[in-house]
Design an enzyme around this catalytic site. Structure first.
Site, PDB file in Angstrom:
ATOM      1  N   ASP A 169      36.774  -1.641 -19.075  1.00 32.73           N
ATOM      2  CA  ASP A 169      36.652  -0.208 -19.295  1.00 32.73           C
ATOM      3  C   ASP A 169      37.020   0.508 -18.001  1.00 32.73           C
ATOM      4  O   ASP A 169      36.458   0.240 -16.944  1.00 32.73           O
ATOM      5  CB  ASP A 169      35.207   0.103 -19.692  1.00 32.73           C
ATOM      6  CG  ASP A 169      34.992   1.565 -20.036  1.00 32.73           C
ATOM      7  OD1 ASP A 169      35.922   2.366 -19.846  1.00 32.73           O
ATOM      8  OD2 ASP A 169      33.889   1.899 -20.489  1.00 32.73           O
ATOM      9  N   ARG A 178      28.685  -1.373 -11.262  1.00 37.34           N
ATOM     10  CA  ARG A 178      29.522  -0.199 -10.998  1.00 37.34           C
ATOM     11  C   ARG A 178      29.262   0.233  -9.557  1.00 37.34           C
ATOM     12  O   ARG A 178      28.403   1.067  -9.286  1.00 37.34           O
ATOM     13  CB  ARG A 178      29.209   0.923 -11.989  1.00 37.34           C
ATOM     14  CG  ARG A 178      29.507   0.536 -13.431  1.00 37.34           C
ATOM     15  CD  ARG A 178      29.213   1.643 -14.416  1.00 37.34           C
ATOM     16  NE  ARG A 178      29.433   1.204 -15.791  1.00 37.34           N
ATOM     17  CZ  ARG A 178      29.149   1.934 -16.875  1.00 37.34           C
ATOM     18  NH1 ARG A 178      28.627   3.149 -16.726  1.00 37.34           N
ATOM     19  NH2 ARG A 178      29.366   1.456 -18.079  1.00 37.34           N
ATOM     20  N   GLU A 236      20.568  11.199 -21.096  1.00 40.63           N
ATOM     21  CA  GLU A 236      21.489  10.472 -21.964  1.00 40.63           C
ATOM     22  C   GLU A 236      21.057   9.025 -22.092  1.00 40.63           C
ATOM     23  O   GLU A 236      20.842   8.342 -21.088  1.00 40.63           O
ATOM     24  CB  GLU A 236      22.910  10.534 -21.402  1.00 40.63           C
ATOM     25  CG  GLU A 236      23.914   9.749 -22.232  1.00 40.63           C
ATOM     26  CD  GLU A 236      25.226   9.503 -21.502  1.00 40.63           C
ATOM     27  OE1 GLU A 236      25.834   8.444 -21.749  1.00 40.63           O
ATOM     28  OE2 GLU A 236      25.621  10.354 -20.680  1.00 40.63           O
ATOM     29  N   SER A 285      26.292   6.596 -25.080  1.00 40.75           N
ATOM     30  CA  SER A 285      27.615   7.149 -25.333  1.00 40.75           C
ATOM     31  C   SER A 285      28.221   6.308 -26.455  1.00 40.75           C
ATOM     32  O   SER A 285      28.178   5.081 -26.389  1.00 40.75           O
ATOM     33  CB  SER A 285      28.474   7.067 -24.069  1.00 40.75           C
ATOM     34  OG  SER A 285      29.796   7.469 -24.343  1.00 40.75           O
TER      35      SER A 285
END
Length: 335
Positions: A57, A110, A249, A252
């Protein structure tokens, strides 16, 4: 300066030992509730992929994947950012059919993430993907799926409150649906994050739709890679977080690109070089199933349901000195 926000009077809601019990309770119960709600089966998934496969991704396009050489294989590996593309290929390879899907534990690194209360360089989530028919590539089917996911979240949270009576987090099952353009029109003078805060303050549980394309202001609400979600059929599940006093959040997700929307979005994003990659060639040639899917943050859900103020209370990662010092002074244990 520390980027950590400690709410006034905050104390960890559970002892160190009870915190571990609660995390295990959430993870084991939620994945069962999710798989039942969406007809999913657990599969094994990779920690890394070939850097030339096109399966990693690209997130917003600037994040650097963690890479390493594999001499005996003669290839370079990349630690995944997410499994958004891999899952779709797996559904074909594992011979799933329309109406059935998979979920897996996804662990990622990440390294360019800006760490704060809710962000870490370590990402743990339930990645899920499901084969759908072309007739179900609609907004109504997307909304129906969102309601099922929110139902699984609320069922898990209610069961957690019974198992741990000292916890009193109440989540709203009623989902408010709004597009990113409608939200910008509603709050034209606010930035994207402030808009999310305001809509969640009012409606508590929100599905913010159609993220990725440019709005009338000339900017997208948020970045989305052009080669997995259809920007007209995607969104974020947001809850109001009482502890932090902000939108939060947890997922997604979206209906994935078909041949036409991938072609359009690659052009819009200026990423036409990706057409040559194996995954993209298969998709453009109609060789992959039509799917929908998403990621649901495991640590995010634990934060929300338990009521912690920092993600480091529910997952192990690395933190800068200022963050460690601020949390230590506040009596917050980072795992």
């Amino acid at each position: 300066m520390s980027k950590v926000y400690i709410p006034e009077g905050y104390q960890s809601p559970l002892s160190n030992y009870e915190m571990q019990r609660a995390i295990e309770f959430i993870k084991s119960n939620f994945q069962a509730n999710l798989s039942n709600a969406l007809n999913l089966r657990r599969v094994s998934a990779p920690l890394f992929v070939d850097e030339n496969s096109g399966l990693n991704d690209n997130l917003n396009g600037f994040e650097r994947p963690v890479g390493f050489d594999i001499p005996d294989v003669g290839a370079n590996g990349q630690v995944v950012h997410s499994l958004a593309k891999w899952k779709r290929l797996a559904l074909k390879r594992y011979e799933f059919h329309v109406g059935k899907g998979l979920y897996t534990d996804m662990n990622a690194i990440r390294r360019d993430e800006e760490v704060d209360n809710i962000h870490s360089i370590y990402v743990d989530q339930w990645d899920w993907e499901k084969i759908i028919s072309r007739e179900n590539r609609t907004m109504e089917y997307l909304k129906e799926t969102v309601r099922s996911i929110v139902g699984a979240v609320c069922e898990t949270s209610e069961a957690l409150d019974v198992a741990f009576p000292s916890l009193h987090v109440k989540l709203d099952r009623d989902v408010f649906f709004i597009t990113s353009q409608e939200l910008e029109d509603l709050y034209p003078d606010l930035d994207a994050h402030q808009r999310e805060n305001e809509i969640c303050r009012q409606h508590h549980t929100v599905f913010l739709m159609q993220i990725g394309g440019k709005l009338r202001s000339g900017k997208p609400h948020d970045g989305r890679a052009p080669d997995y979600d259809d920007w007209k059929l995607n969104g974020d599940i947001l809850f109001w977080n009482d502890v932090l006093g902000r939108s939060f959040e947890i997922s997604s997700m979206g209906i994935r690109v078909d041949e036409a929307s991938l072609d359009e979005q690659l052009n819009l994003a200026g990423c036409n070089e990706r057409r040559k990659l194996p995954f993209h060639k298969m998709l453009l040639d109609g060789q992959l199933p039509l799917t929908m899917g998403g990621g649901i943050g495991q640590s995010r859900l634990c934060m929300l349901m338990i009521g912690t103020c920092h993600i480091g209370e529910v997952q192990v990662s690395l933190w800068d000195h200022d963050t460690q010092e601020t949390c230590e002074k506040a009596g917050i244990m980072l795992l």
